[in-house]
Scaffold this motif. Structure first.
Motif, mmCIF file in Angstrom:
data_model
loop_
_atom_site.group_PDB
_atom_site.id
_atom_site.type_symbol
_atom_site.label_atom_id
_atom_site.label_comp_id
_atom_site.label_asym_id
_atom_site.label_seq_id
_atom_site.Cartn_x
_atom_site.Cartn_y
_atom_site.Cartn_z
ATOM 1 N N LEU A 184 3.297 -10.797 -12.792
ATOM 2 C CA LEU A 184 3.646 -11.590 -13.962
ATOM 3 C C LEU A 184 3.198 -13.042 -13.846
ATOM 4 N N SER A 185 2.947 -13.503 -12.610
ATOM 5 C CA SER A 185 2.489 -14.875 -12.432
ATOM 6 C C SER A 185 0.963 -14.938 -12.498
ATOM 7 N N ASP A 186 0.420 -16.126 -12.697
ATOM 8 C CA ASP A 186 -1.028 -16.299 -12.810
ATOM 9 C C ASP A 186 -1.750 -15.890 -11.532
ATOM 10 N N SER A 187 -1.145 -16.195 -10.407
ATOM 11 C CA SER A 187 -1.715 -15.768 -9.125
ATOM 12 C C SER A 187 -0.724 -14.814 -8.447
ATOM 13 N N PRO A 188 -0.947 -13.495 -8.584
ATOM 14 C CA PRO A 188 -0.004 -12.515 -8.047
ATOM 15 C C PRO A 188 0.295 -12.748 -6.564
ATOM 16 N N HIS A 189 1.563 -12.606 -6.219
ATOM 17 C CA HIS A 189 1.963 -12.791 -4.830
ATOM 18 C C HIS A 189 2.746 -11.575 -4.351
ATOM 19 N N CYS A 190 2.748 -11.383 -3.050
ATOM 20 C CA CYS A 190 3.455 -10.264 -2.451
ATOM 21 C C CYS A 190 4.948 -10.594 -2.404
ATOM 22 N N SER A 191 5.772 -9.760 -3.047
ATOM 23 C CA SER A 191 7.207 -10.035 -3.125
ATOM 24 C C SER A 191 8.040 -9.162 -2.191
ATOM 25 N N ARG A 192 7.508 -8.011 -1.798
ATOM 26 C CA ARG A 192 8.218 -7.125 -0.871
ATOM 27 C C ARG A 192 7.214 -6.401 0.011
ATOM 28 N N VAL A 193 7.657 -6.063 1.224
ATOM 29 C CA VAL A 193 6.797 -5.346 2.167
ATOM 30 C C VAL A 193 7.611 -4.257 2.860
ATOM 31 N N PHE A 194 7.003 -3.085 2.998
ATOM 32 C CA PHE A 194 7.609 -2.015 3.795
ATOM 33 C C PHE A 194 6.659 -1.689 4.945
ATOM 34 N N ASP A 195 7.183 -1.646 6.151
ATOM 35 C CA ASP A 195 6.370 -1.384 7.345
ATOM 36 C C ASP A 195 6.565 0.059 7.801
ATOM 37 N N CYS A 196 5.497 0.861 7.698
ATOM 38 C CA CYS A 196 5.553 2.267 8.131
ATOM 39 C C CYS A 196 5.291 2.425 9.631
ATOM 40 N N GLN A 197 4.916 1.328 10.305
ATOM 41 C CA GLN A 197 4.669 1.315 11.744
ATOM 42 C C GLN A 197 3.535 2.258 12.154
ATOM 43 N N ALA A 198 2.669 2.527 11.201
ATOM 44 C CA ALA A 198 1.458 3.319 11.423
ATOM 45 C C ALA A 198 0.548 3.085 10.220
ATOM 46 N N PRO A 199 -0.752 3.280 10.376
ATOM 47 C CA PRO A 199 -1.650 3.125 9.220
ATOM 48 C C PRO A 199 -1.221 4.026 8.060
ATOM 49 N N VAL A 200 -1.179 3.449 6.866
ATOM 50 C CA VAL A 200 -0.718 4.176 5.674
ATOM 51 C C VAL A 200 -1.933 4.663 4.883
ATOM 52 N N ASN A 201 -2.003 5.969 4.670
ATOM 53 C CA ASN A 201 -3.124 6.554 3.932
ATOM 54 C C ASN A 201 -2.846 6.695 2.443
ATOM 55 N N ALA A 202 -1.577 6.760 2.061
ATOM 56 C CA ALA A 202 -1.272 7.118 0.679
ATOM 57 C C ALA A 202 0.062 6.544 0.240
ATOM 58 N N ALA A 203 0.168 6.298 -1.063
ATOM 59 C CA ALA A 203 1.427 5.877 -1.674
ATOM 60 C C ALA A 203 1.382 6.236 -3.147
ATOM 61 N N CYS A 204 2.532 6.592 -3.692
ATOM 62 C CA CYS A 204 2.614 6.865 -5.127
ATOM 63 C C CYS A 204 3.999 6.479 -5.620
ATOM 64 N N LEU A 205 4.073 6.176 -6.909
ATOM 65 C CA LEU A 205 5.316 5.712 -7.516
ATOM 66 C C LEU A 205 6.043 6.873 -8.185
ATOM 67 N N HIS A 206 7.348 6.985 -7.898
ATOM 68 C CA HIS A 206 8.211 7.971 -8.552
ATOM 69 C C HIS A 206 8.282 7.637 -10.049
ATOM 70 N N PRO A 207 8.398 8.642 -10.921
ATOM 71 C CA PRO A 207 8.531 8.339 -12.357
ATOM 72 C C PRO A 207 9.754 7.482 -12.692
ATOM 73 N N ASN A 208 10.726 7.399 -11.770
ATOM 74 C CA ASN A 208 11.867 6.512 -12.023
ATOM 75 C C ASN A 208 11.504 5.028 -11.862
ATOM 76 N N GLN A 209 10.250 4.758 -11.415
ATOM 77 C CA GLN A 209 9.701 3.402 -11.310
ATOM 78 C C GLN A 209 10.426 2.534 -10.281
ATOM 79 N N VAL A 210 11.176 3.167 -9.392
ATOM 80 C CA VAL A 210 11.933 2.424 -8.388
ATOM 81 C C VAL A 210 11.564 2.862 -6.966
ATOM 82 N N GLU A 211 11.280 4.137 -6.789
ATOM 83 C CA GLU A 211 10.998 4.671 -5.460
ATOM 84 C C GLU A 211 9.497 4.873 -5.252
#
Length: 313
Positions: free
Chosen positions: A109-136
């Protein structure tokens, strides 16, 4: 095949450092965008308003304006390979996953997007997808871990469906009932998802293990109507499974190729594939026939994005 609207755009990207935009219903390439010279395109996704296209690769995330074809945002100081990205349904934030072990939430939403949250999987992450509930967010890592993370509450869960296997992709069905994960040993795991008002995180119940392919599985995606699941592989096939019993319904074959990515049409009757022969294809699932080929890349196509509507003949 008839079409609706004038925004029927298929986006493809690959090892030739280019992103191409195609008229999906004609096969005509309408624009070619330069990506980074030092990277292949790992993933593509259009913003919900369809005006911009995000692409990620090695140490790189870029956002293109599709009206001007200019790079509008070049995300700085990104480490290692960025493997996946996607948008929250209102475009308020974007998520990225990468080999630096982290999944990031970017405030858009800001002019220069910034990282607001981080999750550490403690291993290289190959994939991610958003649940239709838009939260998970579901995530898959090279250490075999499958994670579910509630972005708001930070509650999370980790599963390891198979030891010594790298999770290559994860998907959640649009109806929110199933989660799938595929690995480099050719297997696909299915979980049933459920939630209740008292829970902060969906409950995962193991349902099925499918020996989906004989080689590396690269992608898995559910159809918009949640009735089908596609898996793509290094064995030269995309296989389509019916989600009522997870039996194989269709096999689409591209000889001597890795099928890197796939996307369904809005009516779930067609499937786009991207493969290492530098060709994207549109398949009619009922007949298993390739209806159209998109030729113009000079090297393997590793990512595609299609989010528009196709109506049948």
């Amino acid at each position: 095949m008839e079409t609706t609207g004038d925004q029927l755009i298929l986006a493809t990207g690959g090892y030739d450092h280019t992103i191409k935009l195609w008229q999906a219903h004609t096969g005509n390439c309408i624009q070619s965008l330069k990506f980074v010279e030092t990277s292949q395109v790992n993933a593509l996704d259009r913003t919900p308003d369809k005006n911009r296209l995000a692409a990620c690769g090695y140490q790189c995330i870029r956002l293109y304006d599709l009206k001007t074809n200019m790079t509008v945002i070049n995300f700085e100081s990104v480490q290692k390979n960025v493997t996946r990205l996607g948008f929250q349904e209102d475009g308020k934030w974007m998520f990225t996953a990468g080999e630096d072990h982290r999944v990031r939430i970017w405030d858009m939403l800001s002019d220069s997007p910034h990282c607001s949250r981080v999750f550490d999987c403690q291993a290289p992450v190959n994939a991610a997808c958003l649940h239709p509930n838009q939260v998970e967010i579901a995530m898959g890592a090279q250490n075999g871990g499958v994670y579910l993370w509630d972005v708001k509450s930070e509650v999370h869960e980790q599963l390891i469906p198979e030891v010594d296997a790298s999770i290559q992709d994860v998907a959640i069905s649009p109806d929110g009932l199933y989660m799938a994960a595929v690995n480099n040993k050719g297997n696909c795991y299915i979980w049933s998802l459920s939630s209740s008002p008292n829970q902060k995180l969906s409950t995962l119940q193991p349902k099925l293990k499918i020996a989906a392919h004989k080689r590396y599985v690269l992608r898995c995606k559910f159809s918009p109507d949640s009735r089908l699941l596609v898996t793509t592989s290094g064995d030269g096939t995309a296989r389509v499974w019916k989600t009522d019993d997870f039996t194989m319904w269709r096999e689409l074959s591209i000889e001597n190729s890795w099928v890197w990515d796939a996307a369904f049409s809005a009516d779930s009757k067609y499937l786009f594939t991207a493969s290492s022969d530098a060709i994207a294809r549109l398949w009619k699932l009922e007949t298993k026939n390739p209806e159209r080929k998109y030729t113009g890349h000079t090297k393997a196509i590793t990512a595609l994005s299609f989010k528009d509507e196709i109506v049948t003949e």
